[in-house]
Scaffold this motif. Structure first.
Motif, short mmCIF file in Angstrom:
data_model
loop_
_atom_site.label_atom_id
_atom_site.label_comp_id
_atom_site.label_asym_id
_atom_site.label_seq_id
_atom_site.Cartn_x
_atom_site.Cartn_y
_atom_site.Cartn_z
N GLN A 81 11.32 -27.77 -8.72
CA GLN A 81 12.23 -27.75 -9.88
C GLN A 81 13.16 -28.95 -9.88
OE1 GLN A 81 11.87 -25.85 -12.53
NE2 GLN A 81 10.10 -25.03 -11.45
N LYS A 82 13.62 -29.36 -8.71
CA LYS A 82 14.49 -30.53 -8.62
C LYS A 82 13.74 -31.78 -9.06
CE LYS A 82 17.82 -32.87 -5.75
NZ LYS A 82 18.62 -32.80 -4.54
N CYS A 83 12.51 -31.91 -8.64
CA CYS A 83 11.70 -33.09 -8.99
C CYS A 83 11.39 -33.11 -10.49
CB CYS A 83 10.44 -33.13 -8.14
SG CYS A 83 10.82 -33.37 -6.38
N ILE A 84 11.08 -31.94 -11.04
CA ILE A 84 10.81 -31.84 -12.47
C ILE A 84 12.08 -32.20 -13.25
CG2 ILE A 84 10.31 -30.22 -14.35
CD1 ILE A 84 8.41 -28.79 -12.31
N ALA A 85 13.22 -31.66 -12.81
CA ALA A 85 14.49 -31.93 -13.49
C ALA A 85 14.85 -33.41 -13.46
CB ALA A 85 15.60 -31.10 -12.85
N GLN A 86 14.43 -34.11 -12.39
CA GLN A 86 14.74 -35.53 -12.26
C GLN A 86 13.68 -36.40 -12.95
OE1 GLN A 86 17.95 -34.57 -11.25
NE2 GLN A 86 17.78 -36.73 -10.86
N GLY A 87 12.66 -35.78 -13.51
CA GLY A 87 11.63 -36.53 -14.22
C GLY A 87 10.65 -37.25 -13.31
N VAL A 88 10.49 -36.74 -12.11
CA VAL A 88 9.56 -37.35 -11.16
C VAL A 88 8.14 -37.00 -11.58
CG1 VAL A 88 8.79 -37.41 -8.75
CG2 VAL A 88 11.24 -37.32 -9.29
N GLU A 89 7.34 -38.03 -11.83
CA GLU A 89 5.95 -37.82 -12.27
C GLU A 89 4.92 -38.37 -11.29
OE1 GLU A 89 5.73 -39.56 -16.16
OE2 GLU A 89 7.11 -38.09 -17.02
N ALA A 90 5.36 -39.18 -10.34
CA ALA A 90 4.44 -39.77 -9.36
C ALA A 90 5.21 -39.99 -8.06
CB ALA A 90 3.89 -41.09 -9.88
N TYR A 91 4.45 -40.13 -6.97
CA TYR A 91 5.06 -40.31 -5.65
C TYR A 91 4.67 -41.65 -5.07
CZ TYR A 91 5.17 -35.19 -6.02
OH TYR A 91 5.35 -33.90 -6.43
N PRO A 92 5.52 -42.27 -4.30
CA PRO A 92 6.94 -41.98 -4.22
C PRO A 92 7.67 -42.49 -5.46
CG PRO A 92 6.46 -43.92 -2.90
CD PRO A 92 5.15 -43.41 -3.42
N THR A 93 8.78 -41.85 -5.76
CA THR A 93 9.68 -42.30 -6.82
C THR A 93 11.04 -42.52 -6.19
OG1 THR A 93 8.54 -41.19 -8.64
CG2 THR A 93 10.86 -41.69 -8.97
N TRP A 94 11.58 -43.70 -6.40
CA TRP A 94 12.94 -44.02 -5.96
C TRP A 94 13.86 -43.89 -7.16
CZ3 TRP A 94 14.53 -45.02 -1.04
CH2 TRP A 94 13.54 -45.27 -0.08
N GLU A 95 14.95 -43.16 -6.99
CA GLU A 95 15.92 -43.01 -8.07
C GLU A 95 17.27 -43.59 -7.64
OE1 GLU A 95 17.30 -39.71 -11.27
OE2 GLU A 95 17.25 -39.05 -9.18
N PHE A 96 17.87 -44.33 -8.56
CA PHE A 96 19.16 -44.98 -8.33
C PHE A 96 20.24 -44.24 -9.13
CE2 PHE A 96 15.79 -47.80 -7.38
CZ PHE A 96 16.20 -48.48 -6.24
N PRO A 97 21.51 -44.36 -8.74
CA PRO A 97 22.58 -43.65 -9.43
C PRO A 97 22.62 -43.91 -10.94
CG PRO A 97 23.42 -44.66 -7.46
CD PRO A 97 22.01 -45.13 -7.62
N SER A 98 22.17 -45.06 -11.36
CA SER A 98 22.15 -45.39 -12.80
C SER A 98 21.12 -44.56 -13.56
CB SER A 98 21.83 -46.87 -12.98
OG SER A 98 20.49 -47.13 -12.55
N GLY A 99 20.24 -43.88 -12.82
CA GLY A 99 19.15 -43.13 -13.44
C GLY A 99 17.85 -43.92 -13.45
#
Length: 125
Positions: A81-99
């Motif tokens: 659910q956390k990954c879906i909420a963050q819009g993660v669609e592939a691995y690995p995904t790096w997310e930055f504070p800016s989105g």
């Protein structure tokens, strides 16, 4: 005892001492120099999303070595659910504070440029 035999014996003893000294030296943990870089990524709230079965994720983790323990990481199969909420669609995904998100294995240079975290100096690696 001949001189030749003495020289061979001295050479053998010298090589043995050097080999033992090399074998018992205190090894530097692999990639220990990336600890500060990984801690900086954490302080800047840079997160990696991945899965244990993902070969690219394993490669990215291996590049950090033991320092990866400091990188904020979400195991998506454990927290889908956390990954879906963050819009993660592939691995690995790096997310930055800016989105902003970067998908795939990233070089340390890219992570450094995007995060503002300094890379360790070459002699420190």
């Amino acid at each position: 005892m001949s001189i030749k035999l003495k020289l061979v014996l001295i050479g053998f003893v010298t090589l043995t001492v050097l080999a033992v000294a090399w074998a018992i030296r205190s090894p530097q943990p692999a990639n220990a120099s990336y600890d500060e870089f990984a801690k900086c990524l954490a302080s800047k709230q840079v997160t990696m999303y991945g899965a244990v079965w993902c070969p690219a994720c394993q490669k990215q983790k291996k590049e950090f070595g033991g320092s990866f323990k400091y990188v904020p990481y979400v195991e998506c199969p454990d927290d889908p659910q956390k990954c879906i909420a963050q819009g993660v669609e592939a691995y690995p995904t790096w997310e930055f504070p800016s989105g902003e998100k970067l998908v795939g294995v990233q070089t340390f240079e890219t992570l450094s440029a995007k995060s503002g975290c300094a890379l360790p100096s070459p002699q420190g690696r």
